[in-house]
Design a protein around this motif. Structure first.
Motif, mmCIF file in Angstrom:
data_model
loop_
_atom_site.group_PDB
_atom_site.id
_atom_site.type_symbol
_atom_site.label_atom_id
_atom_site.label_comp_id
_atom_site.label_asym_id
_atom_site.label_seq_id
_atom_site.Cartn_x
_atom_site.Cartn_y
_atom_site.Cartn_z
ATOM 1 N N GLU A 25 34.070 46.508 35.353
ATOM 2 C CA GLU A 25 34.200 45.050 33.797
ATOM 3 C C GLU A 25 35.140 43.938 34.472
ATOM 4 O O GLU A 25 34.572 42.799 34.624
ATOM 5 C CB GLU A 25 34.682 45.349 32.999
ATOM 6 N N HIS A 26 35.812 43.785 36.350
ATOM 7 C CA HIS A 26 36.691 42.740 36.773
ATOM 8 C C HIS A 26 36.438 43.085 38.341
ATOM 9 O O HIS A 26 36.230 44.006 38.600
ATOM 10 C CB HIS A 26 38.424 42.542 36.252
ATOM 11 N N PRO A 27 36.650 41.970 39.218
ATOM 12 C CA PRO A 27 35.937 42.027 39.941
ATOM 13 C C PRO A 27 37.552 42.688 41.048
ATOM 14 O O PRO A 27 38.460 42.873 40.327
ATOM 15 C CB PRO A 27 36.182 40.637 40.557
ATOM 16 N N ALA A 28 37.564 42.650 42.310
ATOM 17 C CA ALA A 28 38.736 44.297 42.941
ATOM 18 C C ALA A 28 38.364 43.621 43.711
ATOM 19 O O ALA A 28 38.956 43.991 44.934
ATOM 20 C CB ALA A 28 38.425 45.265 42.528
ATOM 21 N N THR A 29 37.039 43.122 44.793
ATOM 22 C CA THR A 29 37.389 42.708 46.011
ATOM 23 C C THR A 29 36.536 42.175 46.521
ATOM 24 O O THR A 29 36.395 41.127 45.861
ATOM 25 C CB THR A 29 35.757 43.846 46.637
ATOM 26 N N VAL A 30 36.755 41.230 47.720
ATOM 27 C CA VAL A 30 36.812 40.181 47.806
ATOM 28 C C VAL A 30 34.878 39.538 47.472
ATOM 29 O O VAL A 30 35.179 38.498 47.287
ATOM 30 C CB VAL A 30 37.516 39.592 49.589
ATOM 31 N N ALA A 31 34.271 40.333 47.820
ATOM 32 C CA ALA A 31 32.937 40.021 47.999
ATOM 33 C C ALA A 31 33.133 39.729 46.312
ATOM 34 O O ALA A 31 31.920 39.094 46.062
ATOM 35 C CB ALA A 31 32.024 41.180 48.183
ATOM 36 N N GLU A 32 33.395 40.892 45.724
ATOM 37 C CA GLU A 32 33.120 40.245 44.265
ATOM 38 C C GLU A 32 33.978 39.526 43.383
ATOM 39 O O GLU A 32 33.942 38.738 42.036
ATOM 40 C CB GLU A 32 33.921 41.618 44.207
ATOM 41 N N PHE A 33 35.746 38.805 44.172
ATOM 42 C CA PHE A 33 35.958 37.973 43.856
ATOM 43 C C PHE A 33 35.001 36.972 43.717
ATOM 44 O O PHE A 33 35.121 35.417 43.129
ATOM 45 C CB PHE A 33 37.334 37.564 44.336
ATOM 46 N N ALA A 34 34.716 36.261 45.497
ATOM 47 C CA ALA A 34 33.715 35.710 45.585
ATOM 48 C C ALA A 34 32.581 35.452 44.865
ATOM 49 O O ALA A 34 32.192 34.401 44.037
ATOM 50 C CB ALA A 34 33.473 35.916 47.185
ATOM 51 N N GLY A 35 31.599 36.599 44.649
ATOM 52 C CA GLY A 35 30.423 36.450 44.013
ATOM 53 C C GLY A 35 31.440 36.034 41.589
ATOM 54 O O GLY A 35 30.684 35.306 41.458
ATOM 55 N N LEU A 36 31.778 36.224 41.971
ATOM 56 C CA LEU A 36 32.189 35.668 40.457
ATOM 57 C C LEU A 36 32.480 34.612 40.486
ATOM 58 O O LEU A 36 31.767 33.156 39.578
ATOM 59 C CB LEU A 36 33.995 36.610 40.041
ATOM 60 N N ALA A 37 33.291 33.836 41.478
ATOM 61 C CA ALA A 37 33.387 32.644 41.758
ATOM 62 C C ALA A 37 31.839 32.073 41.709
ATOM 63 O O ALA A 37 31.602 30.393 41.164
ATOM 64 C CB ALA A 37 34.122 32.141 42.439
ATOM 65 N N ARG A 38 31.145 32.101 42.142
ATOM 66 C CA ARG A 38 29.522 31.559 42.357
ATOM 67 C C ARG A 38 28.819 31.713 40.861
ATOM 68 O O ARG A 38 27.687 31.050 40.723
ATOM 69 C CB ARG A 38 28.952 32.542 43.808
ATOM 70 N N GLU A 39 29.381 33.171 40.295
ATOM 71 C CA GLU A 39 28.706 33.190 38.963
ATOM 72 C C GLU A 39 29.214 31.807 38.445
ATOM 73 O O GLU A 39 28.192 31.287 37.485
ATOM 74 C CB GLU A 39 29.240 34.710 38.287
ATOM 75 N N ILE A 40 30.225 31.199 38.272
ATOM 76 C CA ILE A 40 30.421 30.678 37.444
ATOM 77 C C ILE A 40 30.835 28.703 38.402
ATOM 78 O O ILE A 40 29.879 28.807 37.498
ATOM 79 C CB ILE A 40 32.770 30.255 37.427
ATOM 80 N N ALA A 41 30.112 28.866 39.504
ATOM 81 C CA ALA A 41 29.331 27.407 39.947
ATOM 82 C C ALA A 41 28.144 27.625 39.346
ATOM 83 O O ALA A 41 27.980 26.482 39.364
ATOM 84 C CB ALA A 41 29.534 27.921 41.443
ATOM 85 N N GLY A 42 27.600 28.324 39.408
ATOM 86 C CA GLY A 42 26.115 28.302 39.166
ATOM 87 C C GLY A 42 25.971 27.697 37.204
ATOM 88 O O GLY A 42 24.845 27.821 37.424
#
Ligand code: FE2
Length: 167
Positions: A25-42
């Motif tokens: 449900e929540h990010p836990a790795t660097v890649a997942e945090f970067a992915g969350l940011a990309r998702e919000i950015a998009g």
């Protein structure tokens, strides 16, 4: 393929769900945090209507939180900057949403365009400035949430200031 092994996945992996990682449900790795940011950015509907610009002080807004992390939205009018700082024990992902920001470290200067992401570890020292003629907007994910943002002199003599102005 490892030719020394006879192990292969036969059949449909989706038929054995107990072997799959459950979706997190929540990010836990660097890649997942970067992915969350990309998702919000998009997805501008998540942030564009919230952005404010303040010529007197840098504007920031906590967009969301999760277990152990915080997501901040920041705006930068031309000339506004963070000063040289680190992020205490937080790691972070900086993503430019609009405009162009300049990141300076002891070693280099980078122009950060929309979509650019910078991932940094605890103790990373930088300065972020809007050197452009247009306002800029950025998204910052901190893990753990930012509790201090020690400011540095140009020669990196750290001094701690009480509550961070995020960057
Ligand atoms: Fe920063």
């Amino acid at each position: 393929m490892n030719s020394d092994s006879d192990l292969q996945i036969a059949g449909d992996i989706l038929e054995v769900p107990h072997l799959l990682q459950p979706p997190r449900e929540h990010p836990a790795t660097v890649a997942e945090f970067a992915g969350l940011a990309r998702e919000i950015a998009g997805d501008r509907s998540q942030w564009a209507h919230l952005v404010r610009y303040d010529a007197t002080t840098r504007w920031y807004h906590r967009l969301s939180t999760g277990p152990g992390y915080e997501v901040w939205l920041l705006s930068w009018v031309p000339g506004q900057g963070s000063g040289l700082h680190d992020h205490g024990r937080s790691s972070g992902v900086l993503t430019v949403l609009e405009g162009t920001l300049t990141e300076r470290t002891e070693r280099t200067t980078r122009a950060l365009k929309p979509g650019t992401q910078r991932v940094f570890a605890p103790g990373y020292v930088h300065e972020v400035v809007n050197d452009a003629l247009e306002p800029a907007v950025s998204l910052h994910v901190y893990y753990p949430g930012l509790t201090e943002m020690p400011m540095h002199a140009q020669h990196c003599e750290a001094r701690t200031e009480p509550r961070p102005v995020t960057a």
